[in-house]
Enzyme design. Structure first.
Site, PDB file in Angstrom:
ATOM      1  N   LYS A   1      -3.831 -30.025  18.813  1.00  6.58           N
ATOM      2  CA  LYS A   1      -4.356 -29.621  17.828  1.00  6.58           C
ATOM      3  C   LYS A   1      -6.355 -29.796  18.038  1.00  6.58           C
ATOM      4  CE  LYS A   1      -3.822 -34.634  19.056  1.00  6.58           C
ATOM      5  NZ  LYS A   1      -4.351 -35.845  19.618  1.00  6.58           N
TER       6      LYS A   1
ATOM      7  N   LYS B   1      -8.289 -29.982  21.166  1.00  4.24           N
ATOM      8  CA  LYS B   1      -9.355 -31.474  21.372  1.00  4.24           C
ATOM      9  C   LYS B   1      -8.831 -30.901  22.632  1.00  4.24           C
ATOM     10  CE  LYS B   1      -9.075 -35.278  18.471  1.00  4.24           C
ATOM     11  NZ  LYS B   1      -9.091 -36.766  18.818  1.00  4.24           N
TER      12      LYS B   1
HETATM   13  N1  C2G Z   1      -9.660 -45.292  16.445  1.00  7.06           N
HETATM   14  C1  C2G Z   1      -9.987 -46.162  15.883  1.00  7.06           C
HETATM   15  N2  C2G Z   1     -11.263 -46.961  16.410  1.00  7.06           N
HETATM   16  C2  C2G Z   1     -11.822 -45.504  16.988  1.00  7.06           C
HETATM   17  C3  C2G Z   1     -11.670 -44.698  17.167  1.00  7.06           C
HETATM   18  C4  C2G Z   1     -10.282 -44.480  17.490  1.00  7.06           C
HETATM   19  O1  C2G Z   1      -9.316 -47.485  15.090  1.00  7.06           O
HETATM   20  N3  C2G Z   1     -13.466 -45.589  16.957  1.00  7.06           N
HETATM   21  C5  C2G Z   1      -8.270 -44.855  16.101  1.00  7.06           C
HETATM   22  C6  C2G Z   1      -7.752 -43.354  15.277  1.00  7.06           C
HETATM   23  O2  C2G Z   1      -7.827 -44.228  14.402  1.00  7.06           O
HETATM   24  C7  C2G Z   1      -6.332 -43.667  16.211  1.00  7.06           C
HETATM   25  C8  C2G Z   1      -6.447 -44.270  17.632  1.00  7.06           C
HETATM   26  O3  C2G Z   1      -7.705 -44.944  17.678  1.00  7.06           O
HETATM   27  O4  C2G Z   1      -5.082 -43.939  15.558  1.00  7.06           O
HETATM   28  C9  C2G Z   1      -5.916 -42.517  19.193  1.00  7.06           C
HETATM   29  O5  C2G Z   1      -7.385 -42.148  18.252  1.00  7.06           O
HETATM   30  P1  C2G Z   1      -8.034 -40.452  19.178  1.00  7.06           P
HETATM   31  O6  C2G Z   1      -7.185 -41.303  20.442  1.00  7.06           O
HETATM   32  O7  C2G Z   1      -8.877 -40.250  18.547  1.00  7.06           O
HETATM   33  O8  C2G Z   1      -6.198 -40.089  18.647  1.00  7.06           O
HETATM   34  P2  C2G Z   1      -6.527 -38.853  17.609  1.00  7.06           P
HETATM   35  O9  C2G Z   1      -6.756 -37.642  18.296  1.00  7.06           O
HETATM   36  O10 C2G Z   1      -6.684 -39.015  16.482  1.00  7.06           O
HETATM   37  O11 C2G Z   1      -5.121 -38.608  18.218  1.00  7.06           O
HETATM   38  O12 C2G Z   1      -0.067 -37.888  16.594  1.00  7.06           O
HETATM   39  C10 C2G Z   1      -1.176 -38.397  16.468  1.00  7.06           C
HETATM   40  C11 C2G Z   1      -2.304 -38.559  16.869  1.00  7.06           C
HETATM   41  O13 C2G Z   1      -1.863 -37.912  18.637  1.00  7.06           O
HETATM   42  C12 C2G Z   1      -3.315 -39.346  16.608  1.00  7.06           C
END
Ligand code: C2G
Length: 153
Positions: free
Chosen positions: A45, A47
Site C-alpha cells: 500500500k 505505507k
Molecule cells: N479511521 C477513522 N478515523 C481516523 C483514522 C482512521 O475512522 N481518524 C478509520 C479508517 O477509515 C479505516 C480504519 O480506521 O477504516 C483503519 O484506518 P487505517 O489504519 O489508516 O487503515 P488503512 O491503511 O486505511 O487500511 O483493506 C483496507 C485497508 O487495510 C485499510
C-alpha cells in the site's frame, strides 16, 4: 443468528479515531472481526508503519469488544473472509467510500464517518517535529514567547 461485522486496517499508532470506528462497527452487530494489515501488505500500500504487525494485531486483539483479529495479507481476501466468517456487514471509514461496493453481492457494505483531527500520519508528523532538525525552530518559538512574557511583566 449472530450478526458478524468485518473491517480491515493498518491501525498504526492506535488512536481514538480507530477506537471510535471499531466501537461503532461493533454496535452494528454481535461479533466484530478485524483484519490487521501485515507489514508486507502495507509495503504494497506504500505505507511504512512505526509499530510492527505483531504489536499492532496484539493491540487490536486486546480490545475487549473485538472478537477476532486476523492478518490482512492481500486485497482479495475480503471476499474469502466474508464467506468464511459468514459476514453480514463489511464496514470501513468513509475515506474508503465506494471502494468495496463490489462486495455488496456478498454482504452489506457500509462506510462510516472518520474521526476528524487525528490520524497515524498526523501523529508521526508531530513526533517528527521534535527531532533535532527542528530544535532551532523550537528555540526561536520559545525565545519569542519569552520576550512576550517579558513585555507583559
Ligand atoms: N479511521 C477513522 N478515523 C481516523 C483514522 C482512521 O475512522 N481518524 C478509520 C479508517 O477509515 C479505516 C480504519 O480506521 O477504516 C483503519 O484506518 P487505517 O489504519 O489508516 O487503515 P488503512 O491503511 O486505511 O487500511 O483493506 C483496507 C485497508 O487495510 C485499510
Amino acid at each position: 443468528m449472530k450478526t458478524t461485522v468485518l473491517t480491515y486496517g493498518t491501525f498504526d499508532l492506535f488512536h481514538h479515531g480507530h477506537l471510535k470506528l471499531l466501537t461503532r462497527l461493533k454496535a452494528l452487530g454481535d461479533r466484530l472481526i478485524v483484519g490487521v494489515s501485515t507489514d508486507e501488505f502495507n509495503a504494497g500500500k506504500g505505507k511504512k508503519t512505526i509499530i510492527p504487525f505483531a504489536d499492532r494485531i496484539e493491540i487490536v486483539q486486546s480490545i475487549k469488544f473485538v472478537d477476532l483479529a486476523i492478518p490482512e495479507t492481500d486485497w482479495g481476501q475480503k471476499a474469502r473472509d466474508i464467506v468464511a466468517y459468514d459476514v453480514a456487514i463489511l464496514g470501513m471509514g468513509h475515506d474508503w467510500e465506494g471502494k468495496f461496493d463490489h462486495l455488496g453481492s456478498l454482504c452489506k457494505v457500509v462506510y462510516l464517518p472518520r474521526t476528524e483531527g487525528i490520524s497515524s500520519t498526523q501523529i508521526k508528523q508531530s513526533l517528527g517535529y521534535f527531532d533535532k532538525s527542528h530544535l532551532s525552530d523550537l528555540k526561536a518559538s520559545l525565545d519569542t514567547i519569552s520576550s512576550i512574557i517579558e513585555r507583559l511583566r
